[in-house]
Scaffold this motif. Structure first.
Motif, PDB file in Angstrom:
ATOM      1  N   ALA A   1      61.342 -44.184   4.588  1.00  0.00           N
ATOM      2  CA  ALA A   1      60.225 -44.796   3.877  1.00  0.00           C
ATOM      3  C   ALA A   1      58.898 -44.339   4.485  1.00  0.00           C
ATOM      4  N   ASP A   2      57.896 -44.151   3.631  1.00  0.00           N
ATOM      5  CA  ASP A   2      56.552 -43.870   4.138  1.00  0.00           C
ATOM      6  C   ASP A   2      55.879 -45.148   4.612  1.00  0.00           C
ATOM      7  N   VAL A   3      56.008 -46.209   3.807  1.00  0.00           N
ATOM      8  CA  VAL A   3      55.420 -47.515   4.064  1.00  0.00           C
ATOM      9  C   VAL A   3      56.476 -48.561   3.720  1.00  0.00           C
ATOM     10  N   VAL A   4      56.500 -49.674   4.449  1.00  0.00           N
ATOM     11  CA  VAL A   4      57.492 -50.717   4.199  1.00  0.00           C
ATOM     12  C   VAL A   4      56.785 -52.052   3.981  1.00  0.00           C
TER      13      VAL A   4
ATOM     14  N   GLY B   1      50.187 -41.422  -3.348  1.00  0.00           N
ATOM     15  CA  GLY B   1      51.547 -41.031  -3.679  1.00  0.00           C
ATOM     16  C   GLY B   1      52.575 -41.364  -2.616  1.00  0.00           C
ATOM     17  N   LEU B   2      52.249 -42.287  -1.715  1.00  0.00           N
ATOM     18  CA  LEU B   2      53.189 -42.630  -0.656  1.00  0.00           C
ATOM     19  C   LEU B   2      54.333 -43.496  -1.200  1.00  0.00           C
ATOM     20  N   ARG B   3      55.476 -43.366  -0.572  1.00  0.00           N
ATOM     21  CA  ARG B   3      56.676 -44.098  -0.987  1.00  0.00           C
ATOM     22  C   ARG B   3      56.716 -45.448  -0.280  1.00  0.00           C
ATOM     23  N   ILE B   4      56.468 -46.520  -1.036  1.00  0.00           N
ATOM     24  CA  ILE B   4      56.529 -47.869  -0.499  1.00  0.00           C
ATOM     25  C   ILE B   4      57.922 -48.429  -0.769  1.00  0.00           C
ATOM     26  N   VAL B   5      58.618 -48.796   0.289  1.00  0.00           N
ATOM     27  CA  VAL B   5      59.954 -49.374   0.183  1.00  0.00           C
ATOM     28  C   VAL B   5      59.860 -50.855   0.553  1.00  0.00           C
TER      29      VAL B   5
ATOM     30  N   ALA C   1      46.442 -50.240  -3.171  1.00  0.00           N
ATOM     31  CA  ALA C   1      45.944 -49.342  -4.210  1.00  0.00           C
ATOM     32  C   ALA C   1      45.739 -47.931  -3.668  1.00  0.00           C
ATOM     33  N   LYS C   2      45.179 -47.826  -2.496  1.00  0.00           N
ATOM     34  CA  LYS C   2      44.889 -46.505  -1.944  1.00  0.00           C
ATOM     35  C   LYS C   2      46.163 -45.781  -1.522  1.00  0.00           C
ATOM     36  N   LEU C   3      47.145 -46.522  -1.025  1.00  0.00           N
ATOM     37  CA  LEU C   3      48.422 -45.892  -0.681  1.00  0.00           C
ATOM     38  C   LEU C   3      49.125 -45.370  -1.922  1.00  0.00           C
ATOM     39  N   LEU C   4      49.083 -46.165  -3.003  1.00  0.00           N
ATOM     40  CA  LEU C   4      49.726 -45.725  -4.247  1.00  0.00           C
ATOM     41  C   LEU C   4      49.016 -44.501  -4.814  1.00  0.00           C
TER      42      LEU C   4
END
Length: 241
Positions: free
Chosen positions: A111-114, A201-205, A195-198
């Motif tokens: 995951a990029d972000v959790v 294009g980061l993968r939020i799990v 919003a900025k992470l999305l």
């Protein structure tokens, strides 16, 4: 071994902070390959929050006066953190620090972000069919509905379904979140970051977590107006930086 910085913005949470810090110190993050760094940002508290934080030698405490809002406290913690990853932890006892472990495992799995999802945590213990999926029995209908609306709004704006955008458990790579130019100062900072992470294009799990809601009488600070601000914040940072 990578370091997990746990940033705790705290405003008048002296009644709960000591118990929380004891629980965090007991979490064996080393078993999943992470050391801990614990930072408390005392955001202009008028109670004994700072004294409690400074009574723990393992904890770094930073104080800003006057009270500047949760977003500013989070930003101070981001600046002071030295770890490879940063996790935001509310200063009350609504969340269980043992849930750091599945979140850290999700990082290890790519995951990029959790995000820790209270919704998914409740779905694990609820009947298959219910009128209020993902709602804790002690959570008000209003806050539960606000969470559903914000999930739908996020999907409309970004094409991504996040079951719990309001969660206070968010785990970021330090290099990414430190690079963001954050402009908000209140609870809406969480939504600005999302919003900025999305947009990046980061993968939020999301992983299921436990949740123990407290009432306004017990110190709950978020209000209905914060939901409206969240809607605007997601739209604002979908359209512009």
């Amino acid at each position: 071994m990578p370091v997990l910085s746990i940033v705790i913005p705290a405003y008048n949470e002296g009644a709960f902070l000591g118990t929380l810090l004891e629980r965090i110190l007991r979490v064996p993050t080393e078993t999943v390959g992470f050391q801990k760094e614990i930072l408390v940002v005392n955001d202009g508290s008028t109670d004994n929050t700072e004294a409690v934080a400074r009574s723990f030698p393992e904890v770094k405490c930073f104080t800003q006066v006057p009270n500047q809002g949760k977003g500013r406290a989070v930003q101070r913690g981001l600046r002071e953190a030295t770890g490879d990853y940063i996790l935001i932890q509310d200063a009350d006892l609504e969340y269980d620090p043992q849930d750091y472990l599945p979140m850290l495992r999700a990082l290890r799995e790519g995951a990029d972000v959790v995000y820790g999802s209270r919704f998914l945590g409740q779905r694990q213990v609820q009947p298959r069919w219910t009128w209020f999926p993902g709602r804790h029995p002690q959570q008000g209908i209003g806050p539960w509905l606000a969470g559903i609306i914000l999930s739908a709004w996020t999907w409309i704006l970004f094409g991504r379904w996040i079951t719990d955008t309001l969660t206070a458990y968010k785990l970021y790579p330090a290099s990414v979140v430190k690079s963001l130019r954050l402009r908000t100062s209140g609870f809406e900072t969480d939504h600005e970051i999302t919003a900025k992470l999305l947009r990046m294009g980061l993968r939020i799990v999301e992983v299921p977590i436990a949740y123990f809601p407290r009432s306004r009488e017990e110190g709950k600070k978020i209000r209905a107006s914060d939901g409206l601000i969240a809607v605007w914040t997601l739209l604002r940072y979908r359209l512009a930086d």
